[in-house]
Write an enzyme that holds these catalytic residues in place. Structure first.
Site, short mmCIF file in Angstrom:
data_model
loop_
_atom_site.label_atom_id
_atom_site.label_comp_id
_atom_site.label_asym_id
_atom_site.label_seq_id
_atom_site.Cartn_x
_atom_site.Cartn_y
_atom_site.Cartn_z
N HIS A 194 -5.89 6.30 1.39
CA HIS A 194 -6.07 7.47 2.27
C HIS A 194 -7.32 8.27 1.94
CE1 HIS A 194 -2.44 7.05 4.63
NE2 HIS A 194 -1.72 6.87 3.53
N HIS A 211 0.80 -1.23 0.00
CA HIS A 211 0.00 0.00 0.00
C HIS A 211 0.83 1.27 0.00
CE1 HIS A 211 0.62 -0.55 4.37
NE2 HIS A 211 0.44 0.75 4.48
N ASP A 212 1.97 1.26 0.69
CA ASP A 212 2.79 2.47 0.82
C ASP A 212 4.02 2.44 -0.08
OD1 ASP A 212 1.39 4.12 2.54
OD2 ASP A 212 2.28 3.25 4.35
N LYS A 228 6.03 5.44 -1.22
CA LYS A 228 6.94 6.20 -0.35
C LYS A 228 8.40 6.11 -0.82
CE LYS A 228 4.29 6.19 4.00
NZ LYS A 228 4.23 5.61 5.37
P1 C2E Z 1 1.59 5.90 8.67
O1 C2E Z 1 2.45 6.25 9.84
O2 C2E Z 1 1.61 4.47 8.23
O3 C2E Z 1 0.11 6.30 9.05
C1 C2E Z 1 -0.97 5.90 8.26
C2 C2E Z 1 -2.22 6.65 8.65
O4 C2E Z 1 -2.60 6.33 10.01
C3 C2E Z 1 -2.10 8.16 8.64
O5 C2E Z 1 -2.27 8.69 7.36
C4 C2E Z 1 -3.27 8.56 9.56
O6 C2E Z 1 -4.50 8.44 8.89
C5 C2E Z 1 -3.23 7.46 10.60
N1 C2E Z 1 -2.44 7.93 11.77
C6 C2E Z 1 -1.15 7.64 12.06
N2 C2E Z 1 -0.80 8.24 13.21
C7 C2E Z 1 -1.87 8.91 13.66
C8 C2E Z 1 -2.13 9.74 14.82
O7 C2E Z 1 -1.27 9.93 15.69
N3 C2E Z 1 -3.39 10.26 14.94
C9 C2E Z 1 -4.36 10.04 14.02
N4 C2E Z 1 -5.58 10.58 14.20
N5 C2E Z 1 -4.15 9.28 12.91
C10 C2E Z 1 -2.92 8.72 12.74
P2 C2E Z 1 -1.66 10.13 7.02
O8 C2E Z 1 -1.91 11.08 8.14
O9 C2E Z 1 -2.18 10.52 5.69
O10 C2E Z 1 -0.11 9.89 6.93
C11 C2E Z 1 0.46 9.14 5.88
C12 C2E Z 1 1.90 8.84 6.19
O11 C2E Z 1 2.62 10.07 6.28
C13 C2E Z 1 2.14 8.17 7.55
O12 C2E Z 1 1.97 6.79 7.41
C14 C2E Z 1 3.57 8.59 7.85
O13 C2E Z 1 4.51 7.82 7.13
C15 C2E Z 1 3.62 10.00 7.30
N6 C2E Z 1 3.28 11.01 8.32
C16 C2E Z 1 2.06 11.54 8.57
N7 C2E Z 1 2.15 12.53 9.48
C17 C2E Z 1 3.45 12.62 9.83
C18 C2E Z 1 4.21 13.48 10.74
O14 C2E Z 1 3.67 14.33 11.42
N8 C2E Z 1 5.55 13.27 10.79
C19 C2E Z 1 6.18 12.32 10.06
N9 C2E Z 1 7.49 12.18 10.20
N10 C2E Z 1 5.52 11.49 9.20
C20 C2E Z 1 4.18 11.64 9.08
FE FE Z 2 -0.12 5.47 3.06
FE FE Z 3 1.22 2.20 6.20
#
Ligand code: C2E
Ligand code: FE
Ligand code: FE
Ligand code: SIN
Ligand code: SIN
Length: 410
Positions: free
Chosen positions: A304, A248-249, A252
């Site tokens: 997403h 899925h990712d 990246k």
């Molecule tokens: P990921 O870490 O695999 O997270 C996938 C999805 O899980 C996120 O999509 C979000 O919908 C949900 N999610 C993850 N952590 C949280 C959280 O603490 N609170 C809430 N409410 N939802 C959460 P999203 O936001 O579109 O992010 C996609 C990807 O972007 C993430 O995949 C991560 O790799 C990166 N990412 C997102 N926000 C940040 C950030 O603030 N800092 C960093 N370093 N990476 C981020």
């Molecule tokens: Fe994703």
């Molecule tokens: Fe993921």
């Protein structure tokens, strides 16, 4: 039991069916199930060749299965052995010829191999008749070995395998071998893609993708049951979805390290750039050839999106990432896909991914407690997530926990 005519008809459709399956585990399951049904055999095993080694990879046993509570899977230990003439499978791998043994406990003293009673003794089973035959590719290399055990007559009594069936079984094995070789190549390539994504983003570990794949097929199976999909549709859906969910990712890999590895919260510009991983991933599968390619594109593109229409990338052209002309907001950005505009596999993986992301630690966040995760997911039913997938998710939480445990971070 099948008649000769039925066997021929089945053989004809078999090649097509097997070649529609890409997932190696699901393929082995089907090869063995069909091979046993052909000759009414109680049990069987598949060995995979790896240089001079045979790996005992997969087994089925109706008698042992019946001793388990319904729905429970047979647990067996995998093992490896050298390819030499000491064992039956090893001997067959050396000669490449089908071996039809009426009773493994009464081997002629002239044969070099012997039957190992270890499995029978530990399992409380009696092996008698056994056919062992090669899974050879078109170049004649032996990819693996098919071992079919205990043919049964119509009363369920064990009998030797009919010599008349040998040609048919060899034919079956050669069809199966072609499908097997293709699935092995597909899996090797996909595992390389997954590993490549991991090298770029070590926080997205193999365990994470395995979990997301496992959760996704669990939710899909239940959804498919509720919606009355037939067995074939479920099998091929499972097959494509599992690897697609693991990828899925994969988009990246094209995101800069500065963003990908940022040890803190994103700025809004950084967040916008990260959002491209959906379209970039989908582009890798743009020239969809197989059901699997289509599933992988669907998942990367849509995981997403949000049920309420506030997700990303929304209605954009996959090839360019530009908003589709007739699906824009007033400010010219793409409208999010909403409700059932989001393909099913996208809706499923959206939930599986967030469940796993919230339950795990990331560079930018701590792991959440299970209570908090479940509360958030419930609250997001009908907002972020398809309410039906949430419903299924909650009803299967014990199985999902088992998958979580099985693929826990080392
Ligand atoms: P990921 O870490 O695999 O997270 C996938 C999805 O899980 C996120 O999509 C979000 O919908 C949900 N999610 C993850 N952590 C949280 C959280 O603490 N609170 C809430 N409410 N939802 C959460 P999203 O936001 O579109 O992010 C996609 C990807 O972007 C993430 O995949 C991560 O790799 C990166 N990412 C997102 N926000 C940040 C950030 O603030 N800092 C960093 N370093 N990476 C981020
Ligand atoms: Fe994703
Ligand atoms: Fe993921
Ligand atoms: C595999 O062989 O496991 C990968 C291909 C797929 O699952 O579609
Ligand atoms: C399967 O594909 O049959 C296994 C399901 C899982 O690994 O969770």
């Amino acid at each position: 039991m099948l008649t000769a005519k039925e066997k021929l008809d089945e053989l004809l459709s078999l090649g097509i069916e097997l070649n529609q399956l890409n997932d190696l585990d699901i393929l082995l399951e089907k090869i063995l199930r069909d091979a046993r049904r052909f000759v009414n055999a109680d049990a069987g095993s598949i060995y995979i060749c790896r240089k001079d080694i045979l790996d005992f990879t997969y087994t089925q046993n109706d008698t042992l299965q019946r001793r388990l509570p319904t729905g429970e899977k047979l647990i067996y230990s995998t093992f490896s052995m050298p390819i030499n003439t000491d064992s039956i499978a090893g001997y067959m791998a050396t000669t490449g010829e089908l071996l039809n043994i009426p009773d493994v406990y009464q081997l002629s003293p002239d044969v070099p191999y012997s039957f190992s009673k270890k499995f029978d003794e530990s399992a409380g089973y009696t092996t008698r008749s056994m056919v062992t035959l090669p899974l050879k590719n078109t170049r004649g290399d032996i990819l693996g070995i098919l071992q079919i055990i205990n043919a049964q007559d119509e009363n369920g009594d064990v009998i030797p395998f009919a010599t008349d069936d040998e040609t048919l079984m060899l034919h079956f094995a050669s069809i199966a071998a072609v499908a097997l070789e293709r699935a092995q190549m597909t899996r090797a390539i996909l595992l390389r893609m997954i590993r490549m994504a991991e090298m770029r983003d070590p926080k997205e570990t193999g365990a994470h993708v395995n979990r997301v794949g496992g959760y996704s097929i669990e939710i899909f199976e239940k959804w498919a049951e509720r919606h009355g999909l037939d067995e074939k549709e479920i099998e091929s859906g499972r097959d494509s979805l599992r690897m697609a969910a693991m990828l899925h990712d994969v988009g990246k890999v094209a995101i800069s390290d500065l963003i990908l590895k940022k040890p803190g919260k994103f700025s809004s510009d950084e967040r916008e750039l990260m959002k491209q991983h959906t379209v970039l991933g989908a582009q890798l599968f743009l020239q969809a050839q197989s059901d699997f390619d289509e599933a992988a594109r669907e998942v990367a593109f849509n995981h997403h999106e949000r049920w309420d229409g506030d997700g990303y990338p929304g209605h954009v052209d996959i090839a360019t990432g530009e908003p589709l002309p007739d699906r824009q907001r007033h400010d010219g950005t793409a409208r999010g896909k909403k409700g059932e505009e989001i393909p099913l596999f996208g809706r499923i993986v959206a939930l599986a991914d967030v469940y796993d992301a919230l339950s795990s630690a990331r560079v930018y966040k701590e792991a959440w407690s299970e209570a908090d995760v479940l509360e958030t997911i419930k609250a997001e039913a009908g907002a972020q997530f398809d309410p039906e997938t949430v419903d299924i998710f909650l009803s299967r939480i014990d199985v999902l926990r088992a998958i979580q445990e099985r693929y826990s971070e080392a």
